[in-house]
Design an enzyme around this catalytic site. Structure first.
Site, PDB file in Angstrom:
ATOM      1  N   VAL A 124       0.819  -1.216   0.000  1.00 55.70           N
ATOM      2  CA  VAL A 124       0.000   0.000   0.000  1.00 55.70           C
ATOM      3  C   VAL A 124       0.856   1.270   0.000  1.00 55.70           C
ATOM      4  CG1 VAL A 124      -2.125  -0.915   1.034  1.00 55.70           C
ATOM      5  CG2 VAL A 124      -0.223  -0.245   2.524  1.00 55.70           C
ATOM      6  N   LYS A 125       2.126   1.144   0.352  1.00 56.35           N
ATOM      7  CA  LYS A 125       3.057   2.291   0.392  1.00 56.35           C
ATOM      8  C   LYS A 125       2.439   3.517   1.077  1.00 56.35           C
ATOM      9  CE  LYS A 125       5.900   0.749  -3.514  1.00 56.35           C
ATOM     10  NZ  LYS A 125       5.181  -0.480  -3.895  1.00 56.35           N
ATOM     11  N   ARG A 126       1.699   3.285   2.174  1.00 52.93           N
ATOM     12  CA  ARG A 126       1.048   4.382   2.872  1.00 52.93           C
ATOM     13  C   ARG A 126       2.086   5.260   3.571  1.00 52.93           C
ATOM     14  NH1 ARG A 126      -2.495   2.750  -0.108  1.00 52.93           N
ATOM     15  NH2 ARG A 126      -4.625   2.252   0.552  1.00 52.93           N
TER      16      ARG A 126
END
Lengths: 304, 304
Positions: free
Chosen positions: A105-107
């Site tokens: 998700v590379k949040r």
């Protein structure tokens, strides 16, 4: 615990591979798409059903052979709520099959916003008089640009819940050097980020010697992989870029420690679309994926 | 077009404010929560209903006065599918009220994955024989750590669809300096990223002089705001950190150009929870938010 459950699954299956689940419709076999459209029309609902059906088959084909799967959130978010329902069902199905689930998700955000993301994926959400799990996985990917404020909530919640994360350090893409390779004094940005990741994880190192703060380092940069393995001895690596993006087994050997531990290699398209490469019409996609998984496992193990 | 629709709404309402919609349950008035729990129990569904009900009231209270709203995705994702349904309903309601919608997602990835995110929010998703919009907004926030590979798909899709983006440059949090302030030769990382954002947007500058590539620059760093305004004359700014995070009107004046254009200031908690500060039990939250919106507008306009 941190990465211990993943590491034991890798050992058990003798395979440091994670199968990416990036199910854009072009990858889905025709017979699955036709069935979904027949039932639900040319809709997001049909897309969600087709994606989940495909993922189920991929998981069935690979669960015995791989320790983990990595759904890429973008390819579910692009189909709206129906795509996200397919993602939830996929996560549930993968966990029931005994797989470690890494949600890509590379949040990134700060303070209570970063905490909200961490709770959503590796913790619990407070409701009115109870708590509940929103999208529960074992591990997420996160982006470090905002500094420790953006990472600390993930570390705290991972430590509480025996979960883990992979922080972007040196990504596999061509332009990863735009910022990551810039010189900072006598070092570079990616080395500086790598050193921070190692430092952030240090208080939480578990039995195998690794902390819950893993790092993303691309297969397409073999020299940097080897260099970062030496500089980050307690950081587990997630390696994208093997196969379709051009990385080969020899390129990734430097990411592993002397016990053949310390890294897991992702492949998405090459495993999901193995049937296309084999000239199959999709009817036998499971067998083709299974063969591709075995070939990848043996390719990697041949250099370890 | 790019930011033109936002700029004309700012002028029309004489108010460069965006109301953040970060609806954690602690912010929601009790009477709304009680109604939701009574109807749906202690569930994600009740949380989603309560959030949407609150957002509707906030939008009703502010739509006449503000040009834009900025939902923060984390606070919807933490409530799972039901939270995301509340987000979709909020976006639809805000657009129907004539507001410009900036979705704060800070997405980042490469190649066709970045493209999938861009399609999800500011473009269209290909289905089987048609295309459809997944979560359509006017503008998204993105993270630059992966370089141009991660930004180009957003630029292309924004240009095609008259949409826009804000790229993180110098964020408002305390640890934003961990990486963003590092020295790169005789400059810093945030200045280098800022220069790239200005350069990336250059081919797409529209009537007002701004490109679709905006930048996030925190109110908590006034000197950097002023410096970046000079260095990035064609880049529109989104300014978080006013109010709750400590930034005051005098801190943000440097972000505006000589025409009082070029920036929009976010406030979330101070507007959403105005009723709490006013000692109200939540029954009059709309009137309290309306007063807070007017006070913020007048505070900012007093220094321009």
């Amino acid at each position: 615990m941190s990465f211990e459950p993943l590491i034991s699954k890798i050992r058990e299956k003798n395979n440091p591979t994670v199968m990416g689940l990036d199910p854009i419709l072009d990858y889905v076999p025709n017979y699955i798409k036709e069935k979904a459209v027949k039932e639900y029309g040319d809709t997001f609902k049909a897309a969600g059903e087709a994606i989940f059906e495909f993922n189920k088959g991929l998981i069935d084909a690979a669960a015995e052979l791989v320790p983990a799967v990595k759904p890429q959130s973008a390819f579910y978010e692009m189909y709206g709520i129906e795509g996200l329902i397919a993602l939830e069902r996929t996560i549930e199905y993968a966990k029931a099959a005994g797989l470690y689930v890494i949600l890509d998700v590379k949040r990134n955000d700060i303070g209570n916003t970063a905490e909200a993301y961490a709770k959503a994926f590796i913790g619990e959400t407070k409701l009115f008089n109870s708590t509940a799990k929103a999208t529960p996985v074992d591990c997420v990917t996160v982006n470090p640009y905002l500094g420790i404020d953006g990472i600390k909530p993930f570390i705290d919640i991972a430590a509480e819940n025996d979960k883990s994360m992979f922080i972007l350090v040196k990504t596999s893409n061509k332009s990863s050097g735009d910022f990551q390779d810039l010189s900072i004094g006598d070092t570079t940005l990616y080395r500086t980020v790598g050193a921070k990741v190692e430092q952030w994880g240090a208080p939480y190192i578990s039995e195998s010697g690794y902390s819950p703060c893993g790092a993303v380092v691309g297969a397409t940069y073999p020299a940097q992989l080897t260099e970062l393995r030496a500089a980050m001895p307690h950081t587990f690596f997630l390696i994208p870029g093997y196969g379709a993006q051009g990385g080969a087994a020899n390129d990734i050997v430097g990411a592993f420690d002397k016990n053949k531990n310390g890294a897991i290699v992702n492949s998405s398209r090459a495993l999901m679309c193995a049937y296309q490469k084999a000239g199959d019409d999709g009817t036998n996609f499971k067998a083709c994926t299974r063969d591709a998984v075995i070939a990848m496992r043996d390719d990697i193990n041949s250099v370890l």
